[in-house]
Design a protein around this motif. Structure first.
Motif, PDB file in Angstrom:
ATOM      1  N   GLN A   1     -40.956  58.575  79.865  1.00 20.51           N
ATOM      2  CA  GLN A   1     -39.882  58.091  79.013  1.00 20.51           C
ATOM      3  C   GLN A   1     -39.332  59.208  78.149  1.00 20.51           C
ATOM      4  O   GLN A   1     -39.949  60.255  77.977  1.00 20.51           O
ATOM      5  CB  GLN A   1     -40.408  56.972  78.106  1.00 20.51           C
ATOM      6  CG  GLN A   1     -41.493  57.458  77.150  1.00 20.51           C
ATOM      7  CD  GLN A   1     -42.257  56.333  76.509  1.00 20.51           C
ATOM      8  OE1 GLN A   1     -43.152  55.775  77.103  1.00 20.51           O
ATOM      9  NE2 GLN A   1     -41.924  56.013  75.287  1.00 20.51           N
TER      10      GLN A   1
ATOM     11  N   SER B   1     -35.954  49.681  72.717  1.00 11.44           N
ATOM     12  CA  SER B   1     -35.818  49.750  74.178  1.00 11.44           C
ATOM     13  C   SER B   1     -35.232  51.039  74.721  1.00 11.44           C
ATOM     14  O   SER B   1     -35.453  51.338  75.905  1.00 11.44           O
ATOM     15  CB  SER B   1     -34.946  48.580  74.668  1.00 11.44           C
ATOM     16  OG  SER B   1     -35.440  47.348  74.209  1.00 11.44           O
TER      17      SER B   1
ATOM     18  N   SER C   1     -37.770  53.570  76.329  1.00 13.33           N
ATOM     19  CA  SER C   1     -38.370  53.046  77.552  1.00 13.33           C
ATOM     20  C   SER C   1     -38.029  51.561  77.650  1.00 13.33           C
ATOM     21  O   SER C   1     -38.648  50.743  76.963  1.00 13.33           O
ATOM     22  CB  SER C   1     -39.887  53.252  77.534  1.00 13.33           C
ATOM     23  OG  SER C   1     -40.481  52.706  78.685  1.00 13.33           O
ATOM     24  N   PRO C   2     -37.045  51.186  78.463  1.00 16.44           N
ATOM     25  CA  PRO C   2     -36.602  49.785  78.519  1.00 16.44           C
ATOM     26  C   PRO C   2     -37.713  48.782  78.822  1.00 16.44           C
ATOM     27  O   PRO C   2     -37.663  47.650  78.346  1.00 16.44           O
ATOM     28  CB  PRO C   2     -35.559  49.801  79.645  1.00 16.44           C
ATOM     29  CG  PRO C   2     -35.017  51.191  79.618  1.00 16.44           C
ATOM     30  CD  PRO C   2     -36.193  52.064  79.277  1.00 16.44           C
TER      31      PRO C   2
ATOM     32  N   PHE D   1     -29.997  44.902  74.891  1.00 23.55           N
ATOM     33  CA  PHE D   1     -30.900  45.499  75.878  1.00 23.55           C
ATOM     34  C   PHE D   1     -30.112  46.241  76.952  1.00 23.55           C
ATOM     35  O   PHE D   1     -30.506  47.333  77.376  1.00 23.55           O
ATOM     36  CB  PHE D   1     -31.772  44.423  76.518  1.00 23.55           C
ATOM     37  CG  PHE D   1     -32.725  44.960  77.546  1.00 23.55           C
ATOM     38  CD1 PHE D   1     -33.882  45.616  77.161  1.00 23.55           C
ATOM     39  CD2 PHE D   1     -32.455  44.827  78.904  1.00 23.55           C
ATOM     40  CE1 PHE D   1     -34.765  46.132  78.101  1.00 23.55           C
ATOM     41  CE2 PHE D   1     -33.324  45.334  79.848  1.00 23.55           C
ATOM     42  CZ  PHE D   1     -34.482  45.991  79.448  1.00 23.55           C
ATOM     43  N   ILE D   2     -29.006  45.681  77.398  1.00 27.38           N
ATOM     44  CA  ILE D   2     -28.179  46.339  78.416  1.00 27.38           C
ATOM     45  C   ILE D   2     -27.655  47.676  77.893  1.00 27.38           C
ATOM     46  O   ILE D   2     -27.660  48.691  78.599  1.00 27.38           O
ATOM     47  CB  ILE D   2     -27.011  45.431  78.845  1.00 27.38           C
ATOM     48  CG1 ILE D   2     -27.542  44.217  79.619  1.00 27.38           C
ATOM     49  CG2 ILE D   2     -26.009  46.202  79.697  1.00 27.38           C
ATOM     50  CD1 ILE D   2     -28.290  44.552  80.886  1.00 27.38           C
TER      51      ILE D   2
ATOM     52  N   SER E   1     -29.049  49.526  75.520  1.00 25.34           N
ATOM     53  CA  SER E   1     -30.188  50.441  75.415  1.00 25.34           C
ATOM     54  C   SER E   1     -30.604  50.950  76.784  1.00 25.34           C
ATOM     55  O   SER E   1     -30.979  52.126  76.933  1.00 25.34           O
ATOM     56  CB  SER E   1     -31.367  49.749  74.719  1.00 25.34           C
ATOM     57  OG  SER E   1     -31.895  48.702  75.515  1.00 25.34           O
ATOM     58  N   PHE E   2     -30.528  50.086  77.801  1.00 28.98           N
ATOM     59  CA  PHE E   2     -30.855  50.483  79.163  1.00 28.98           C
ATOM     60  C   PHE E   2     -29.891  51.567  79.646  1.00 28.98           C
ATOM     61  O   PHE E   2     -30.307  52.564  80.247  1.00 28.98           O
ATOM     62  CB  PHE E   2     -30.795  49.270  80.089  1.00 28.98           C
ATOM     63  CG  PHE E   2     -31.205  49.550  81.510  1.00 28.98           C
ATOM     64  CD1 PHE E   2     -32.546  49.535  81.869  1.00 28.98           C
ATOM     65  CD2 PHE E   2     -30.263  49.833  82.483  1.00 28.98           C
ATOM     66  CE1 PHE E   2     -32.934  49.794  83.179  1.00 28.98           C
ATOM     67  CE2 PHE E   2     -30.639  50.092  83.791  1.00 28.98           C
ATOM     68  CZ  PHE E   2     -31.976  50.076  84.143  1.00 28.98           C
TER      69      PHE E   2
ATOM     70  N   ASN F   1     -30.640  54.822  77.861  1.00 29.24           N
ATOM     71  CA  ASN F   1     -31.847  55.423  78.424  1.00 29.24           C
ATOM     72  C   ASN F   1     -31.535  56.150  79.731  1.00 29.24           C
ATOM     73  O   ASN F   1     -31.985  57.288  79.944  1.00 29.24           O
ATOM     74  CB  ASN F   1     -32.900  54.338  78.656  1.00 29.24           C
ATOM     75  CG  ASN F   1     -34.128  54.852  79.391  1.00 29.24           C
ATOM     76  OD1 ASN F   1     -34.212  54.759  80.612  1.00 29.24           O
ATOM     77  ND2 ASN F   1     -35.072  55.414  78.657  1.00 29.24           N
ATOM     78  N   LYS F   2     -30.769  55.504  80.604  1.00 30.86           N
ATOM     79  CA  LYS F   2     -30.440  56.126  81.888  1.00 30.86           C
ATOM     80  C   LYS F   2     -29.606  57.390  81.687  1.00 30.86           C
ATOM     81  O   LYS F   2     -29.780  58.389  82.400  1.00 30.86           O
ATOM     82  CB  LYS F   2     -29.684  55.133  82.787  1.00 30.86           C
ATOM     83  CG  LYS F   2     -30.544  53.969  83.240  1.00 30.86           C
ATOM     84  CD  LYS F   2     -31.815  54.461  83.921  1.00 30.86           C
ATOM     85  CE  LYS F   2     -32.745  53.322  84.286  1.00 30.86           C
ATOM     86  NZ  LYS F   2     -34.042  53.815  84.816  1.00 30.86           N
TER      87      LYS F   2
END
Length: 537
Positions: free
Chosen positions: A67, A182, A185-186, A219-220, A222-223, A226-227
């Motif tokens: 992560q 998140s 690391s989601p 969450f979307i 944050s995802f 993260n990517k």
């Protein structure tokens, strides 16, 4: 004119929470954590040096693991390095500052929950005192789960507060907290979100849609972040890509093993193993069993009531027909219960590495349990004696007390003992005399702590792959593998150590020191540089 405690400005309470948490951090890292200090903890100092050298909170010169790492102790250790601290002292002060920062965050979440700054300060202390190895290592020590457990608890408290007040400002704070939880690391956020959804769906359906939309959108985002960060910085070792589903037999076996691991690490019971019978040792055993019983009772009694209430809910039985004697777990307890069960199943099914992945849920149940104890005391004695009694109870249940009982006055010298180890002292001496600042060898857990134990030293790990010696690109600095100058090698009797010794002997390496079970060599790089290792200045 004097102020009552309720009239004291919030900044003073926050300052108090900061100082209290800072003292806990300093005490932990001076007296207790050296006994557990390992490669994962030292990696935070390696990242901190990369932050300082690269002048970036996400430096390119670091091999990230599973992560993106931001919300750990490394930025605070970097601050310690910037002001001139070195070695374990820099780790100690930086880690303590990190605990102080997150202690303030914890205090504010607790104050939202309790509506009492005095009780919130008390529970900031209670929640940060480690009951077992999990808390001593993963929360206070290497801090891989410090931000995670506090943000998870915060989300639950915020959702509970929103259910009571229906104030849209809480939705905004919930979304920000979910994002913070998140984006590193989601999957960590997902392990918290799913239990929250189950709790709301079963017992607060009227809030389900608004909470669902808020958390899902956050969450979307944050995802996606993260990517983006993963593509920007790169993750050299991503074990999530290797996750596979287990068979039924494996799942059952993993559940058994992870449950045993949890039981062994949430109390101090194992600290008494092999110790002679004594009065204080008996206290450790008694209060460790009390710790385990409290968790078990909180989990099973809450799960039983939740199961019965779920049946009434699913069969649409009117609330006035639900027996008053049934009782009801509060929302915080409910999410903690779901978190333990769902987390245990997820770990057993996908990643049987460790039950620490649902440590956040155990942390949540810890709040519930000690709030029970406080209520029990408060109903019988006044607030101040009740608070002192709760602090005393927590301390004798803690790992700190168990280690003091086990090691006595020797606990004061735990840092010195680690730093004065013969091999560590010899490596430090040779590094200074030879003016060589890099050292290599087999075993991540042996090599990485040297980054914190020896001032200005860069220690990294080598591995043997298809007969070739190669850099171990895990929580390391790639630039350290780019050197062409003479370096040091710390060798024992492993396969990589033997291969290194043969290689060094073949091209003129020199053994410069030897001790009990180890030798230290000087020579040029003996590893094959990876094709994707960018060694350009």
């Amino acid at each position: 004119m004097t102020q009552t405690t309720s009239e004291i400005r919030p900044i003073y309470w926050n300052t108090g929470a900061f100082l209290l948490s800072l003292l806990i951090g300093i005490a932990h890292h001076i007296l207790f954590y050296p006994l557990f200090f390992d490669g994962d903890a030292a990696a935070m100092q390696v990242l901190a040096t990369a932050i300082v050298d690269g002048r970036s909170i996400l430096p390119s010169d670091f091999s990230y693991g599973n992560q993106i790492i931001i919300l750990r102790s490394s930025p605070f250790i970097a601050l310690s390095l910037i002001v001139g601290l070195k070695g374990y002292l820099a780790f100690l002060i930086g880690s303590s500052l990190s605990i102080a920062f997150w202690g303030v965050v914890l205090y504010n979440f607790l104050n939202l929950h309790f509506k009492s700054p005095q009780k919130s300060i008390l529970f900031t202390l209670i929640m940060l005192l480690p009951l077992g190895v999990f808390e001593a290592n993963y929360i206070l020590g290497q801090q891989s789960h410090l931000s995670n457990v506090i943000l998870a608890l915060g989300v639950i408290i915020l959702v509970d507060e929103y259910s009571n007040n229906i104030n849209k400002k809480y939705l905004v704070i919930i979304s920000l907290t979910i994002f913070s939880l998140s984006f590193e690391s989601p999957i960590r956020g997902l392990l918290v979100i799913v239990p929250i959804f189950f709790a709301i769906l079963l017992f607060s359906k009227k809030l389900f849609i608004s909470i669902l939309i808020t958390i899902f959108c956050s969450f979307i985002v944050s995802f996606g972040v993260n990517k983006y960060l993963v593509q920007l910085k790169g993750v050299r070792v991503n074990y999530f890509d290797t996750l596979t589903f287990r068979s039924t037999d494996q799942i059952v076996s993993n559940l058994r093993n992870s449950s045993i691991e949890t039981i062994n690490n949430i109390s101090s019971l194992n600290m008494t193993e092999g110790q002679r019978l004594s009065f204080f040792g008996l206290l450790v055993v008694v209060f460790s069993i009390l710790t385990l019983f409290s968790y078990l009772y909180c989990l099973l009694s809450g799960a039983t009531r939740a199961n019965q209430l779920a049946k009434f809910n699913l069969f649409a039985i009117p609330s006035d027909r639900v027996p008053n004697s049934l009782g009801s777990p509060n929302f915080v307890q409910l999410v903690g219960i779901f978190g333990v069960f769902i987390g245990a199943i997820a770990v057993a099914t996908l990643n049987p590495d460790s039950s620490r992945h649902y440590l956040w849920a155990i942390f949540v149940l810890k709040l519930v349990i000690f709030d029970w104890f406080y209520s029990l005391f408060r109903h019988r004695i006044r607030r101040t004696p009740a608070s002192l009694l709760l602090i005393s109870l927590t301390f004798v249940m803690s790992l700190w007390f168990a280690l003091i009982v086990r090691d006595g006055a020797h606990i004061v010298h735990s840092v010195d003992k680690r730093l004065s180890d013969n091999s560590v002292s010899e490596i430090g001496r040779l590094s200074r005399e030879l003016k060589i600042k890099t050292i290599y060898g087999e075993d991540f857990w042996r090599m990485m702590p040297l980054n914190s134990f020896v001032d200005d030293l860069h220690a990294q790990t080598l591995l043997l792959y298809d007969g070739e010696i190669r850099p171990y690109m895990w929580l390391s600095r790639p630039s350290v593998f780019c050197t062409n100058d003479e370096v040091l090698y710390f060798l024992k009797n492993g396969e990589v150590d033997k291969a290194l010794k043969e290689r060094l002997q073949s091209f003129g390496g020199q053994m410069v020191a030897a001790g009990n079970g180890y030798s230290i060599w000087k020579g040029h790089p003996a590893w094959k540089k990876l094709d994707d290792l960018d060694c350009e200045e």
